[in-house]
Design a protein around this motif. Structure first.
Motif, PDB file in Angstrom:
ATOM      1  N   ALA A  56       0.823  -1.215   0.000  1.00  0.00           N
ATOM      2  CA  ALA A  56       0.000   0.000   0.000  1.00  0.00           C
ATOM      3  C   ALA A  56       0.854   1.261   0.000  1.00  0.00           C
ATOM      4  O   ALA A  56       0.484   2.274  -0.595  1.00  0.00           O
ATOM      5  N   ILE A  57       2.010   1.203   0.637  1.00  0.00           N
ATOM      6  CA  ILE A  57       2.896   2.378   0.668  1.00  0.00           C
ATOM      7  C   ILE A  57       3.498   2.613  -0.714  1.00  0.00           C
ATOM      8  O   ILE A  57       3.570   3.744  -1.212  1.00  0.00           O
ATOM      9  N   VAL A  58       3.897   1.524  -1.364  1.00  0.00           N
ATOM     10  CA  VAL A  58       4.609   1.640  -2.647  1.00  0.00           C
ATOM     11  C   VAL A  58       3.661   1.941  -3.805  1.00  0.00           C
ATOM     12  O   VAL A  58       4.015   2.672  -4.739  1.00  0.00           O
ATOM     13  N   LEU A  59       2.442   1.392  -3.708  1.00  0.00           N
ATOM     14  CA  LEU A  59       1.517   1.428  -4.845  1.00  0.00           C
ATOM     15  C   LEU A  59       1.305   2.818  -5.482  1.00  0.00           C
ATOM     16  O   LEU A  59       1.477   2.972  -6.691  1.00  0.00           O
ATOM     17  N   PRO A  60       0.966   3.850  -4.685  1.00  0.00           N
ATOM     18  CA  PRO A  60       0.727   5.155  -5.316  1.00  0.00           C
ATOM     19  C   PRO A  60       1.990   5.742  -5.945  1.00  0.00           C
ATOM     20  O   PRO A  60       1.916   6.570  -6.855  1.00  0.00           O
ATOM     21  N   LEU A  61       3.160   5.308  -5.454  1.00  0.00           N
ATOM     22  CA  LEU A  61       4.417   5.818  -6.002  1.00  0.00           C
ATOM     23  C   LEU A  61       4.737   5.127  -7.327  1.00  0.00           C
ATOM     24  O   LEU A  61       5.355   5.706  -8.220  1.00  0.00           O
ATOM     25  N   ALA A  62       4.299   3.846  -7.438  1.00  0.00           N
ATOM     26  CA  ALA A  62       4.645   3.055  -8.615  1.00  0.00           C
ATOM     27  C   ALA A  62       3.610   3.176  -9.736  1.00  0.00           C
ATOM     28  O   ALA A  62       3.954   3.135 -10.909  1.00  0.00           O
ATOM     29  N   THR A  63       2.350   3.271  -9.359  1.00  0.00           N
ATOM     30  CA  THR A  63       1.297   3.323 -10.387  1.00  0.00           C
ATOM     31  C   THR A  63       0.368   4.489 -10.093  1.00  0.00           C
ATOM     32  O   THR A  63       0.461   5.116  -9.040  1.00  0.00           O
ATOM     33  N   SER A  64      -0.528   4.735 -10.986  1.00  0.00           N
ATOM     34  CA  SER A  64      -1.520   5.778 -10.722  1.00  0.00           C
ATOM     35  C   SER A  64      -2.918   5.195 -10.911  1.00  0.00           C
ATOM     36  O   SER A  64      -3.087   4.165 -11.541  1.00  0.00           O
ATOM     37  N   GLY A  65      -3.887   5.866 -10.351  1.00  0.00           N
ATOM     38  CA  GLY A  65      -5.274   5.436 -10.537  1.00  0.00           C
ATOM     39  C   GLY A  65      -5.813   4.570  -9.425  1.00  0.00           C
ATOM     40  O   GLY A  65      -7.012   4.288  -9.370  1.00  0.00           O
ATOM     41  N   TRP A  66      -4.940   4.146  -8.505  1.00  0.00           N
ATOM     42  CA  TRP A  66      -5.397   3.278  -7.420  1.00  0.00           C
ATOM     43  C   TRP A  66      -5.653   4.060  -6.134  1.00  0.00           C
ATOM     44  O   TRP A  66      -6.362   3.588  -5.260  1.00  0.00           O
ATOM     45  N   ASP A  67      -5.008   5.214  -6.018  1.00  0.00           N
ATOM     46  CA  ASP A  67      -5.042   5.877  -4.710  1.00  0.00           C
ATOM     47  C   ASP A  67      -6.438   6.339  -4.291  1.00  0.00           C
ATOM     48  O   ASP A  67      -6.803   6.201  -3.127  1.00  0.00           O
ATOM     49  N   ALA A  68      -7.236   6.841  -5.215  1.00  0.00           N
ATOM     50  CA  ALA A  68      -8.593   7.285  -4.850  1.00  0.00           C
ATOM     51  C   ALA A  68      -9.428   6.085  -4.407  1.00  0.00           C
ATOM     52  O   ALA A  68     -10.119   6.124  -3.376  1.00  0.00           O
ATOM     53  N   PHE A  69      -9.330   5.021  -5.193  1.00  0.00           N
ATOM     54  CA  PHE A  69     -10.066   3.800  -4.868  1.00  0.00           C
ATOM     55  C   PHE A  69      -9.654   3.270  -3.488  1.00  0.00           C
ATOM     56  O   PHE A  69     -10.492   2.945  -2.632  1.00  0.00           O
TER      57      PHE A  69
END
Lengths: 246, 336
Positions: B14-27
């Motif tokens: 969860a920490i890495v995800l918004p840094l690596a990809t986009s479009g997941w953080d709002a969800f």
């Protein structure tokens, strides 16, 4: 000698059935008092009154000189009167040790929100009580899986974990195989003596009464028909005729 | 195992995800926030009680955060969240004092009744709450910093994640404490609790207040993320959704809240994209499958797989890990 529990002129009835009428009964320190009598005589009612479950219509009950009438079961428990039930009251989804530790934590008022139950300082003491009543071999088993004899003992162990001054037991060996009864009572009375706990137990088995009680009260039709040592009471012809039925 | 291995892995991803990809953080921000009230429901389920009214605390948190942000020039999210927590705890205490006197269907229905009263108040007091249009909430500052939308959402993502992890860990520890075990004991034998010198009502009230706190915090996070609080937040459908997600995730473990919330949101978003207004049908089918084939929920399935593979001891879970007789002492007594 001062009475630990002193009941005076108790009266209570259920519909037309009189469970107690002018009953007075004292429980003294170090007593192992057996209450005997026919079914429906009011024996369990006495335990229910002493633990705050029922309130008599007349009379008084004191514990160490202090009235306990109108007090809740939990307030009375905290004063030092614990109870074991005819049908064991356990937390069936939890292990025997967890059951014991909940009781021990309650006694010690140990409710810090983040201390694991298994790490409370009272654990050793709880395990010792389980050992005393011969249930240390089932401490990891869920309470729902225990045989009836063990369930009875764990129920009593829960009460002992509260470090009571008086333990009230309702037919501690009912539902237990005859071959196990004396072993269980030997264990139990040994544990009570070690913990210096006064006890009152309702019992139907006269052999158990003569073997383990130091005093007997005969409860019949809402009255105390007789009380005294087992030797005297159990040989009283009137008691033999009306209660023992031989 | 879940707390020692799965939580750190989930947090790391969860920490890495918004840094690596986009479009997941709002969800995922919504997943983190909505997992909180579900965690509250799971807490109450430990005592065998289900609430169909916890949306009232969700809305309490949301509206309180909204009022505070609107009242303070610039707004400050920390103050808003603190106020939301405070209001939810007070509401939890007031409602809880009454509802903890009841059990099972009565407990569930009284909660529902309170929440619907609250819903009506939010709808009718238009001048204060904005009525059915809701209360619009301006973007607050975070620790005194005014932020652009993308930056704000980025920070909010991590804030919600951190709060969720703290709450998951806190509830996990609470359930392992003497008080937590006493809460679980309410389900099987309240009589014995009384005769241990404790008050089952008081124990349940503590859990109820904690669950209100969690729901309020979740509501506040959703509101500050979406920039609006509406009466729908307190509606019974929302309360039912929390219970639905708890069953979906599994009520035997705090991770049920996280797993359920993730899967629920994922199905909702995906199904909405493909089948539009009938997305509830997909959710209903998923719940049917769960109830029929995995009554201990997603976390229970995880435990079952682990047990099947024999790679560790199965974690004891009230609903799935152990297989208790399901009978209380009282029922046994009645049978005798």
């Amino acid at each position: 000698m001062t009475a630990l529990i002193s009941a005076k002129d108790l009266a209570i009835s259920f519909g037309g059935v009189i469970a107690a009428e002018g009953v007075s009964l004292d429980v003294f320190e170090d007593d192992h008092l057996a209450i005997i009598g026919p079914n429906g005589a009011g024996k369990t009612t006495f335990l229910n009154i002493c633990t705050g479950y029922l309130k008599p219509s007349a009379g008084s009950v004191t514990f160490q000189g202090r009235s306990i009438l109108g007090s809740s079961p939990r307030a009375i428990t905290r004063m030092g009167i614990a109870r074991a039930f005819q049908i064991p009251q356990l937390f069936t989804e939890q292990t025997v040790l967890e059951n014991m530790l909940i009781a021990a934590a309650s006694q010690a008022r140990r409710f810090a929100p983040f201390t694991p139950l298994m790490q409370i300082p009272e654990r050793k003491e709880a395990e010792h009580i389980l050992e005393l009543v011969g249930c240390d071999d089932v401490s990891d088993r869920p309470a729902s899986e225990l045989p009836e004899g063990k369930r009875k003992l764990v129920d009593i162990a829960l009460a002992l974990a509260l470090k009571p001054k008086v333990l009230l037991m309702d037919e501690p060996t009912s539902g237990v195989a005859s071959s196990e009864k004396f072993d269980i009572m030997d264990t139990l009375i040994g544990a009570l003596r070690e913990q210096q706990v006064t006890s009152v137990f309702v019992e139907h088995d006269m052999e158990m009464v003569s073997r383990y009680a130091n005093r007997v009260a005969v409860w019949n039709a809402g009255h105390i028909q007789s009380q005294g040592t087992p030797e005297d009471v159990l040989q009283d012809p009137e008691v033999v005729r009306t209660v023992i039925g031989v | 195992m879940l707390m020692r291995i799965v939580l750190p892995v989930v947090v790391l991803v969860a920490i890495v995800l918004p840094l690596a990809t986009s479009g997941w953080d709002a969800f995922l921000t919504l997943v983190w926030a909505k997992a909180l009230p579900v965690l509250g429901i799971i807490l109450l389920l430990q005592a065998g009680q289900v609430s169909f009214g916890h949306a009232m605390f969700f809305a309490t948190g949301a509206y309180t955060a909204g009022f505070v942000i609107r009242a303070i020039p610039g707004g400050e999210i920390v103050i808003a969240l603190a106020a939301a927590i405070g209001a939810s705890v007070v509401a939890g205490l007031l409602v809880g004092v009454f509802v903890v006197r009841y059990r099972y269907i009565f407990f569930a229905m009284f909660n529902l009744a309170f929440s619907m009263v609250f819903y009506s108040l939010l709808e009718k007091f238009i001048h204060i709450t904005g009525g059915s249009d809701g209360l619009s909430i301006p973007r607050p500052e975070i620790l005194g910093q005014a932020m652009e939308r993308s930056e704000y959402e980025f920070v909010l993502y991590y804030l919600a994640l951190a709060l969720l992890v703290i709450c998951l860990y806190g509830v996990h520890r609470f359930l392992d404490s003497p008080l937590g075990h006493t809460l679980k004991a309410i389900k099987t034998n309240e009589t014995r609790i009384e005769y241990l010198g404790l008050s089952p009502r008081r124990v349940l009230l503590i859990a109820y207040i904690i669950s209100a706190f969690l729901a309020g915090l979740g509501g506040a996070l959703v509101a500050v993320f979406q920039g609006i609080a509406t009466p729908e937040y307190a509606y019974w459908v929302r309360s039912g959704e929390f219970v639905f997600v708890a069953i979906l995730g599994g009520t035997g473990n705090v991770f049920g809240a996280l797993a359920g919330s993730f899967v629920y949101e994922y199905i909702r978003v995906t199904a909405t994209a493909y089948v539009g207004d009938t997305w509830q049908l997909t959710l209903g089918l998923v719940l049917l499958v769960i109830i029929l084939f995995a009554p201990s929920g997603l976390v229970g399935v995880l435990n079952d797989i682990r047990g099947y593979l024999g790679k560790g001891r199965r974690e004891p879970t009230p609903s799935g890990g152990k297989q208790p007789s399901g009978k209380t002492e009282k029922q046994r007594g009645e049978e005798q």
